[in-house]
Design a protein around this motif. Sequence first.
Motif, short mmCIF file in Angstrom:
data_model
loop_
_atom_site.label_atom_id
_atom_site.label_comp_id
_atom_site.label_asym_id
_atom_site.label_seq_id
_atom_site.Cartn_x
_atom_site.Cartn_y
_atom_site.Cartn_z
N ALA A 100 0.83 -1.21 0.00
CA ALA A 100 0.00 0.00 0.00
C ALA A 100 0.86 1.26 0.00
O ALA A 100 2.03 1.26 0.39
CB ALA A 100 -0.94 0.01 1.19
N GLN A 101 0.25 2.37 -0.43
CA GLN A 101 1.02 3.61 -0.56
C GLN A 101 1.12 4.38 0.75
O GLN A 101 1.99 5.23 0.90
CB GLN A 101 0.40 4.49 -1.65
CG GLN A 101 -1.06 4.84 -1.44
CD GLN A 101 -1.65 5.67 -2.56
OE1 GLN A 101 -0.94 6.41 -3.22
NE2 GLN A 101 -2.95 5.56 -2.79
N TYR A 102 0.21 4.10 1.73
CA TYR A 102 0.28 4.77 3.03
C TYR A 102 0.87 3.80 4.05
O TYR A 102 0.53 2.61 4.05
CB TYR A 102 -1.10 5.23 3.48
CG TYR A 102 -1.74 6.24 2.54
CD1 TYR A 102 -1.35 7.57 2.58
CD2 TYR A 102 -2.71 5.85 1.63
CE1 TYR A 102 -1.93 8.50 1.73
CE2 TYR A 102 -3.29 6.77 0.77
CZ TYR A 102 -2.90 8.10 0.82
OH TYR A 102 -3.46 9.01 -0.03
N PRO A 103 1.71 4.26 4.95
CA PRO A 103 2.33 3.34 5.92
C PRO A 103 1.33 2.75 6.92
O PRO A 103 1.49 1.61 7.35
CB PRO A 103 3.37 4.21 6.64
CG PRO A 103 2.94 5.62 6.40
CD PRO A 103 2.25 5.63 5.07
N ALA A 139 -3.38 -1.66 -8.22
CA ALA A 139 -3.59 -1.78 -9.67
C ALA A 139 -3.87 -3.22 -10.07
O ALA A 139 -4.51 -3.48 -11.10
CB ALA A 139 -2.36 -1.25 -10.41
N GLU A 140 -3.42 -4.19 -9.25
CA GLU A 140 -3.68 -5.60 -9.54
C GLU A 140 -4.97 -6.10 -8.92
O GLU A 140 -5.32 -7.27 -9.07
CB GLU A 140 -2.51 -6.46 -9.03
CG GLU A 140 -1.18 -6.22 -9.72
CD GLU A 140 -0.51 -4.93 -9.22
OE1 GLU A 140 -0.81 -4.52 -8.08
OE2 GLU A 140 0.28 -4.35 -9.99
N LEU A 192 -6.69 2.28 -7.25
CA LEU A 192 -5.69 2.48 -8.29
C LEU A 192 -6.04 1.72 -9.56
O LEU A 192 -5.53 2.04 -10.64
CB LEU A 192 -4.32 2.03 -7.78
CG LEU A 192 -3.79 2.78 -6.55
CD1 LEU A 192 -2.44 2.23 -6.13
CD2 LEU A 192 -3.69 4.27 -6.83
N GLN A 193 -6.92 0.73 -9.44
CA GLN A 193 -7.31 -0.05 -10.62
C GLN A 193 -8.23 0.75 -11.53
O GLN A 193 -8.08 0.73 -12.76
CB GLN A 193 -8.00 -1.35 -10.17
CG GLN A 193 -8.11 -2.41 -11.25
CD GLN A 193 -8.60 -3.73 -10.70
OE1 GLN A 193 -9.50 -3.77 -9.85
NE2 GLN A 193 -8.02 -4.82 -11.17
#
Length: 723
Positions: free
Chosen positions: A80-83, A123-124, A198-199
Amino acid sequence: MKKFFKILSFLLIVLILGILGGGYYFLKTFDLNEYKKYAEDLASKELGRKLTINGEASLGISLIPTLVINDVELANAPWAQYPQMVKVKQLKLEFALLPLLQKQVIINNITLSEPEVYLEVSAEGKENWVLGAEEKAVAKSLPEPQLPQNSAEEITLPIGEVSQDVAKVESSPANALIAGFAAKNVTIQNAILMFDDLQSGSQVNVGINTFNLSMDSMDAPISLDFDVTYDHQPIVGQAVLGSVNEFLKAENPYAIDVNVKAYQVQAKAKGVLNNILSDISYDLAVNVYNPAGNFEAPEATLIADLSGNTQNIKTDISSLTVAGNVIAGTVEANISAAKPYIKANLNSAQIDLQSFNQSQPMALNLPDFSIIGTAQASQLVPDEKVPYEVLNTLNADVVLNVKNLIVNEVVSAQNVALTASLKNGVLKVNPLVFDFGQGDIDAQLNVDSKTQKIVLKLNSKNVLLQDLHKEFVVEGPQDFGIKSGGKTQVFADVTTQGATYRQLVQNLNGQVVTIVGESVVNTGSLHFLTGNLLSQLLNIIDLKVNKNPEINLQCAVVRTDLSAGKAKFPQSIAIQSKQLNLVSDGVINMVNDKISFTVTPSFSLTDTNVAQALSSFIKIDGTLDNPKISLDEKQALQTLVGVATTGPAFIGSQMVLDSSSGQCWTALKNTPFANQFPAPSKISTIKNDAVKDSKAAVKDAGKQIEKSVRDIRDNLKTLLKSF
């Protein structure tokens, strides 16, 4: 004996106070922070993600026992993009005191301060709230959490049972768990919920300013009030819901009563939800109000019954009031497929299009419905894309019936019936029928979003001009209008194609024909045409109303041939009567907006003089935005020279055609309607030949006549100033 009971009572009081005092001392000296590491390890072991309690944890004992935990973080998925997935500034639990003494847990209040939740889809297609293989592997590798030394043997907390309300739940263990965490009051303050897909590229931001939930028991109704933002738009509301136990018993109807204001729209819904934890369905009475101007739409109120499930919706509309127009009917929608399907059957006693005019307080940006505009014609068509993609968002079948459709103060249609079908990006309106001017009109429209092609066909029958437009009704001797007759026929067969509005105009092809049959026309004032192009023309023509109070119209025709961006009028604007004949020939170039017309009227010979003849040769050029009316010098000069060389008879041959001269036939030539009127007579042909001969004579007059013509032209300009 009395003394014994006093001593016993005293000893019991001392014992109780001793127990309470000891418990109080224990709770006051008990340090929850020693157990932070155990709680962190336990959560991390179960979730495979690190739980961190950065702040202090405390347990306070008083009349309101309170557990407070500060600054809690739960790690996010590794990808993930946030910790962190969850962050909580403070969690506060307030317990009921007396139930605790009976080893029952009843939470009076839960307060979450500044919680942050970050949900994400990769995205996946991975979801960060679902434990993946990586988290499970981490959980297996972690050692078993260990309590502080001797704590398990030495500490026994007086809380070993849940509340009696939870024991009442006849449901699964999961439902019992939900009930175990139920509180009489739940408050959330200054929360952030972010969902990032994100997808698909979509992102949702929800901010919770305040959220309050309250209930007296598991069997009591739930009250909600909330103040949140969705994508920075405020949403405020209140709700009364069924109880927690009713919620958990999913097979029973679950009552809701909601009042919400969002995006300036006020919405109320009251009814029941069924199968709320599985295949949810609903049966609701709704009332929705949108104020004027919101979403650039008019004021609207919807009162309807809404029923359905996650796949199908049915709306029984008692009334949909839009800018004062009331519509009723049914709308059904299947939203389970990728492309929703809508079926609607709507009706209205009256729709007034004037109420949608942007000058009204209930404004909607629609075009002006005036039939005849001012001399300042329309601007160039914008080179903007046609939103064909809208036709691919859904499939639909719509039936609309309107008893009375008001276009403006003087034009209306009755018994409007429209049947439309939209399938795979192709819109078909067939039929569109309505009564207009005591006649009826039948139209068809096809719009294909794939080929970007539009086809319109229209036919009318038995329309009366004086009923088509109220200004054609004669109310007094000074009014212009139709005294009798007025039967009008309209025909259109038009196709076009293009990606932009300008391309659609430039690619127009087809034909539009309007025919007015025998009529008696009162030649009074044209009040409703004052100041526009047509009234200017009539003033220049200078029709002598006093001498001709009536025009016995044999026919009038306006034929437009559309081709390659041009609207052509090949001598196809014609008026044929005993008192006045008029022919106009011209072109409107819709590519560059330029226009070019000649207007040639002719009168009875007894009513014609040279000045009137000269002033009647009219030329119109310029643009639709700025048309210019002037004298057709070429025609006027030829007439002047003709008078000088052949005498006044030239005016007769040039300008006066008898009633059978066939202007309407000429205008309709090469159309299916040409045979409705007689062809030009031989007499007219002879007169036209005479005109040609006179023109030839003028052309051959040589330089001497040219000099005379220039002199005459200068004198003519002086003469025209008087008109």
